[in-house]
Design a protein around this motif. Structure first.
Motif, mmCIF file in Angstrom:
data_model
loop_
_atom_site.group_PDB
_atom_site.id
_atom_site.type_symbol
_atom_site.label_atom_id
_atom_site.label_comp_id
_atom_site.label_asym_id
_atom_site.label_seq_id
_atom_site.Cartn_x
_atom_site.Cartn_y
_atom_site.Cartn_z
ATOM 1 N N PHE A 143 0.837 -1.206 0.000
ATOM 2 C CA PHE A 143 0.000 0.000 0.000
ATOM 3 C C PHE A 143 0.877 1.262 0.000
ATOM 4 O O PHE A 143 0.653 2.182 -0.790
ATOM 5 N N VAL B 220 3.997 1.767 -0.968
ATOM 6 C CA VAL B 220 4.781 2.048 -2.181
ATOM 7 C C VAL B 220 3.891 2.448 -3.358
ATOM 8 O O VAL B 220 4.393 2.802 -4.426
ATOM 9 N N GLN B 221 2.574 2.364 -3.163
ATOM 10 C CA GLN B 221 1.689 2.776 -4.265
ATOM 11 C C GLN B 221 1.148 4.177 -4.048
ATOM 12 O O GLN B 221 0.336 4.667 -4.819
ATOM 13 N N ARG B 222 1.568 4.803 -2.972
ATOM 14 C CA ARG B 222 1.103 6.161 -2.716
ATOM 15 C C ARG B 222 2.202 7.148 -3.067
ATOM 16 O O ARG B 222 3.113 7.367 -2.294
ATOM 17 N N GLY B 223 2.130 7.716 -4.249
ATOM 18 C CA GLY B 223 3.047 8.796 -4.614
ATOM 19 C C GLY B 223 4.300 8.365 -5.339
ATOM 20 O O GLY B 223 4.975 9.178 -5.959
ATOM 21 N N LEU B 224 4.653 7.070 -5.232
ATOM 22 C CA LEU B 224 5.908 6.614 -5.824
ATOM 23 C C LEU B 224 5.677 6.122 -7.254
ATOM 24 O O LEU B 224 4.937 5.172 -7.470
ATOM 25 N N PRO B 225 6.322 6.768 -8.247
ATOM 26 C CA PRO B 225 6.192 6.268 -9.620
ATOM 27 C C PRO B 225 6.734 4.837 -9.724
ATOM 28 O O PRO B 225 7.753 4.518 -9.110
ATOM 29 N N VAL B 226 6.056 3.994 -10.484
ATOM 30 C CA VAL B 226 6.424 2.579 -10.532
ATOM 31 C C VAL B 226 7.842 2.381 -11.076
ATOM 32 O O VAL B 226 8.550 1.461 -10.693
ATOM 33 N N GLN B 227 8.280 3.313 -11.945
ATOM 34 C CA GLN B 227 9.641 3.211 -12.477
ATOM 35 C C GLN B 227 10.674 3.318 -11.354
ATOM 36 O O GLN B 227 11.714 2.660 -11.386
ATOM 37 N N LEU C 188 9.995 2.535 -8.175
ATOM 38 C CA LEU C 188 9.837 1.325 -7.370
ATOM 39 C C LEU C 188 10.741 0.222 -7.906
ATOM 40 O O LEU C 188 11.481 -0.427 -7.172
#
Ligand SMILES: C[S@@+](CC[C@H](N)C(=O)[O-])C[C@H]1O[C@@H](n2cnc3c(N)ncnc32)[C@H](O)[C@@H]1O
Lengths: 121, 278
Positions: free
Chosen positions: B158, B160-167, B169
């Motif tokens: 949860f 790492v999905q708030r605000g962090l671009p997947v690239q 991550l």
């Protein structure tokens, strides 16, 4: 109003996503597998695609690869939304041209955050 | 709920961390302290607070303060500060600090680390421009337990999905079962340290950029003014201060002046052009 194509073989998930996206003022179109999604895109390119991975007939990743070689197919912003949450899948998605990636379970906050990040909101 | 200990807790929290609990927030005392009392083996909040009343230095005080404080944070919160850092502050620092090849950033209430780590990732993305430079990021918080989490750099799916671009991550995290851990090269860019904003920050040295976001909102006016005053004394002449997007210095201090570059960005009122004003 921006348009979003919701691609998922689960009717329930499509309904949940539709509700969230309509609240964010998207006009939504639905598809139950990759082939249906591809057909829809050949008719009208959406601004955004919310895309499941595992689906019968044609998977999300196969659809994405096919979409990206269609005329105008590089335009839609594609956000995966799937239970496939390992780094290999994510990497494969990025390489195939996905713009963002949501790992299920998702909620409206995550969709909103991700759509904002890619400039859809 | 008996209001017997309300006054005591209110005074204790204000003195310990600056946190203001108004009577309308009384329900929060119960919802947050009940689980704590149970966890620590007390039969009621009263019993737990009784211990603290007898000895205000009892370690329970730390748990109570931790339970009452809000630690919510996310990666790239509000985004604008990080964009400004990339587009303006960093290029200016590279010019203005060229003699020392060094600059210092302070995240003054870093919670579980998302804020300093967001900066660290931005710096790493731009590392090509930073050859030989030694940027330093000092991240502090009053809470030992959030600092511990921050230093660990382990985040839930949860988070790492708030605000962090997947690239980012994929580039900077390693998957650990259900969680994601920041890679060592990013974790090693941050110095985490316990620090209470009610204390004098001179012990931390001076800084070119200070982020003091989403913490002053929990303090009363006098405390906000005092903290802003101390912060102004450790900010470089041309440095900038970031507050949270809903915070301002209006009516709190004369030391800071908003810069046009963005909301919640401040410079010394009587200082030279800041690094946000190239
Ligand atoms: C809501 S978080 C803000 C995190 C981050 N700056 C952000 O904007 O996302 C507030 C943090 O302030 C910390 N805090 C509260 N009072 C403090 C004090 N007196 N000194 C230092 N930190 C404090 C809390 O422990 C909490 O982690």
């Amino acid at each position: 109003m921006k348009s979003c194509l919701i691609v998922d073989d689960s009717k329930v998930i499509r309904m949940v996503a539709k509700k969230i996206l309509e609240d964010l003022e998207f006009q939504t179109v639905e598809a139950a597998d990759g082939q249906q999604a591809l057909d829809a895109c050949k008719e009208v390119m959406p601004d955004a695609v919310l895309l499941d991975w595992n689906m019968p007939v044609m998977s999300g990743i196969e659809y994405l690869r096919a979409l990206r070689v269609l005329p105008g197919g590089d335009a839609p912003i594609v956000v995966f939304c799937t239970t496939e949450n390992d780094i290999e899948h994510i990497q494969e998605a990025i390489e195939a041209g996905a713009n963002e990636y949501i790992m299920k379970p998702f909620d409206s906050e995550i969709i909103q955050a991700k759509f904002t990040q890619v400039g859809l909101l | 709920m008996p209001s017997g200990y309300f006054d005591f807790i209110r005074d204790f929290l204000k003195e310990h961390s600056g946190l203001v609990v108004t009577p309308d927030k009384m329900y929060l005392l119960e919802t947050r302290l009940n689980p704590l009392a149970r966890k620590l083996g007390y039969s009621s909040i009263d019993e737990m607070i009784g211990v603290l009343q007898n000895n205000p230095n009892d370690p329970i005080g730390i748990d109570v303060s931790e339970a009452m404080n809000t630690h919510e944070s996310l990666f790239f919160r509000d985004n604008a500060p990080f964009e400004l850092f990339k587009t303006t502050l960093l290029p200016e620092l590279l010019k203005r600090r060229a003699d020392k090849r060094k600059f210092r950033v302070w995240c003054a209430a870093c919670s579980s680390g998302q804020e300093p780590y967001s900066l660290a990732m931005v710096l790493d993305e731009l590392s090509g421009k930073l050859g030989g430079w030694r940027p330093e990021i000092v991240a502090t918080d009053i809470s030992k337990s959030v600092l511990q989490r921050a230093a660990n750099g382990l985040y839930s799916q949860f988070e790492v999905q708030r605000g962090l671009p997947v690239q980012l991550l994929v580039k900077y995290f390693t998957q650990k079962d259900e969680n994601w851990r920041l890679n060592d090269n990013i974790r090693n860019m941050i110095t985490f340290r316990e620090f209470n904003l009610l204390d004098d920050p001179k012990v931390l040295g001076t800084f070119d950029i200070i982020m003091c976001r989403n913490v002053l909102i929990y303090f009363d006016i006098a405390t906000k003014s005092r903290v802003l005053g101390s912060i102004s004394r450790v900010l470089a002449d041309d440095g900038v201060l970031f507050l949270g997007s809903a915070e301002s210095t209006m009516g709190l201090t004369e030391e800071f002046w908003p810069v046009k570059a963005g909301r919640g960005v401040y410079k010394h009122t009587n200082g030279p052009a800041s690094i946000a004003e190239p």
